[in-house]
Design an enzyme around this catalytic site. Structure first.
Site, mmCIF file in Angstrom:
data_model
loop_
_atom_site.group_PDB
_atom_site.id
_atom_site.type_symbol
_atom_site.label_atom_id
_atom_site.label_comp_id
_atom_site.label_asym_id
_atom_site.label_seq_id
_atom_site.Cartn_x
_atom_site.Cartn_y
_atom_site.Cartn_z
ATOM 1 N N ASP A 1 0.923 -1.068 -0.159
ATOM 2 C CA ASP A 1 0.004 0.120 -0.005
ATOM 3 C C ASP A 1 0.901 1.245 0.045
ATOM 4 O OD1 ASP A 1 -1.757 2.116 0.646
ATOM 5 O OD2 ASP A 1 -3.159 0.568 1.436
ATOM 6 N N SER B 1 -16.898 -4.989 -7.864
ATOM 7 C CA SER B 1 -18.040 -4.149 -7.097
ATOM 8 C C SER B 1 -19.545 -4.444 -7.928
ATOM 9 C CB SER B 1 -17.473 -2.725 -7.110
ATOM 10 O OG SER B 1 -18.594 -1.510 -7.135
ATOM 11 N N ASP C 1 -24.577 7.902 -9.992
ATOM 12 C CA ASP C 1 -25.329 7.186 -8.874
ATOM 13 C C ASP C 1 -26.435 6.398 -9.606
ATOM 14 O OD1 ASP C 1 -23.904 7.816 -6.711
ATOM 15 O OD2 ASP C 1 -25.516 9.546 -6.188
ATOM 16 N N PHE D 1 -7.044 -5.263 -3.612
ATOM 17 C CA PHE D 1 -7.770 -4.432 -3.319
ATOM 18 C C PHE D 1 -7.462 -2.859 -3.969
ATOM 19 C CE2 PHE D 1 -8.361 -7.072 0.729
ATOM 20 C CZ PHE D 1 -9.946 -7.204 0.483
ATOM 21 N N TYR E 1 -15.226 4.791 -12.574
ATOM 22 C CA TYR E 1 -14.923 3.692 -11.545
ATOM 23 C C TYR E 1 -15.457 2.482 -11.950
ATOM 24 C CZ TYR E 1 -15.431 0.922 -7.326
ATOM 25 O OH TYR E 1 -15.216 0.354 -6.381
ATOM 26 N N LEU F 1 -21.930 7.176 2.037
ATOM 27 C CA LEU F 1 -22.955 7.720 2.982
ATOM 28 C C LEU F 1 -22.529 7.576 4.458
ATOM 29 C CD1 LEU F 1 -25.901 8.606 3.558
ATOM 30 C CD2 LEU F 1 -26.638 6.253 3.199
ATOM 31 N N LYS G 1 -14.034 -1.565 -12.830
ATOM 32 C CA LYS G 1 -14.112 -2.608 -12.277
ATOM 33 C C LYS G 1 -14.727 -3.654 -13.265
ATOM 34 C CE LYS G 1 -12.968 -2.075 -7.964
ATOM 35 N NZ LYS G 1 -11.658 -2.689 -7.370
#
Length: 351
Positions: free
Chosen positions: A32, A126, A299, A82, A151, A201, A155
């Site tokens: 990382d 995801s 979204d 990840f 994004y 959120l 994936k």
């Protein structure tokens, strides 16, 4: 003990997975570069496990530096990948940065996997790969709709790159499509630390409740849902972490039916944004200061999982309900606020 490499091991899901791996008998190293995380989080993981955790602070986009880790650790038996940028809104604003970082790092780690003959690879995917699905809950066989953000595209492309890489060879892979990870380890030694303004959120909720954010914005009140706000499948991060351990074990034990398999990780329940806020207010006793506003680009309207496949094949069942998710997230936020010695005295201001 089998040695496992976790990329992005200082990240939110990565560090919880490291804890779960160690508690299930694995030896773990991390890569990382801490561009979106902080190495101090591993101190919390070490408190939980009693094990020292080695992190290589390198950029996976640098192939030579990445390869050097494999040269030093030729006994790696599996990789859980990840490491990636993950903010939907930021990806909309700066797509090239996401394509460059997320795809280059993946290709480099797969090159090393092949060169050093590491058989087992778990990819952090995801639910964004489903786009706006025609119906819900979604199963793994659902067709992938156009992603709603760069994004999400990384994936989708990542899944293709992984599946094509392992198609004809000795390598095996599992793609884990998880939904919305929330909460923190019950010990409050590790949890989510958003850098800057939270893009997700639950940290936005807890930071508003604790006073870091003056007012929280709910994006969209006119969606075709129960109360007009988006619907998501929220799942506790410890449940997500354990699924990665089970997926790795599944590959190591050669239980996979194909070279590349895919599993949804979600509770199977959809909650609206306003329902999550209500759950938080119930468990915390805090009235949240929030406003209702227009939709946000990127979204999807509503999505939640059918998790039957993971339950049946990985023997995985989520253990935490929505109240426990909110309770652990709130306890974590309070710990950061109240413990002046947290992370070596750096408190919550991490760069």
């Amino acid at each position: 003990m089998k040695k496992i490499l976790v990329t992005g091991g200082c990240g939110y899901i990565g560090v919880h997975t490291i804890v779960d791996l160690i508690q299930n008998g694995y030896d773990v190293i991390s890569i990382d570069n801490n561009s979106r995380s902080n190495a101090f989080i591993l101190e919390g993981a070490e408190k939980i496990t009693g094990k020292k955790i080695k992190n290589y602070r390198i950029d996976l986009c640098n192939f030579d530096d990445t390869r050097a880790v494999f040269e030093e650790n030729k006994d790696i038996k599996g990789i859980i990948h990840f490491a990636a940028y993950k903010a939907v809104g930021e990806s909309v604003e700066n797509p090239l940065m996401y394509f460059d970082n997320n795809m280059t790092s993946l290709v480099n780690i797969l090159k090393c996997m092949q060169e050093f003959n590491i058989s087992n690879f778990v990819f952090s995917s995801s639910c964004t790969v489903y786009g706006n699905p025609d119906s819900i809950p979604v199963t793994e066989s659902f067709p992938l709709r156009p992603a709603e953000s760069p994004y999400g595209h990384t994936k989708q492309m990542g899944e293709i790159v992984v599946s094509e890489t392992v198609k004809n060879g000795n390598n095996k892979a599992i793609l884990l499509r998880y939904f919305n990870p929330v909460g923190a380890h019950p010990s409050t030694n590790i949890g989510e630390i958003p850098l800057g303004k939270p893009a997700n959120l639950v940290p936005a909720i807890t930071q508003t409740a604790i006073g870091k954010i003056p007012v929280m914005h709910v994006y969209g009140t006119d969606y075709p849902t129960r109360d007009g706000s988006c619907v998501r499948d929220y799942i506790h991060v410890c449940d997500i972490a354990h699924a990665h351990t089970l997926a790795l074990h599944y590959l190591i034990e050669n239980k996979n039916k194909t070279n590349c398999d895919v599993f949804n990780l979600g509770t199977g329940n959809g909650y609206t944004v306003l329902e999550v806020i209500a759950a938080f207010e119930k468990v915390s006793g805090v009235k949240l200061n929030y406003t209702l506003g227009p939709r946000r680009n990127g979204d999807v309207i509503a999505i939640y999982a059918n998790n039957d496949k993971a339950k049946n094949e990985l023997n995985w069942t989520p253990q935490y309900d929505i109240d426990q998710m909110m309770a652990t997230a709130w306890k974590w936020e309070q710990k950061i606020k109240n413990d002046e010695n947290f992370f070596g005295g750096k408190n919550a201001v991490l760069n």
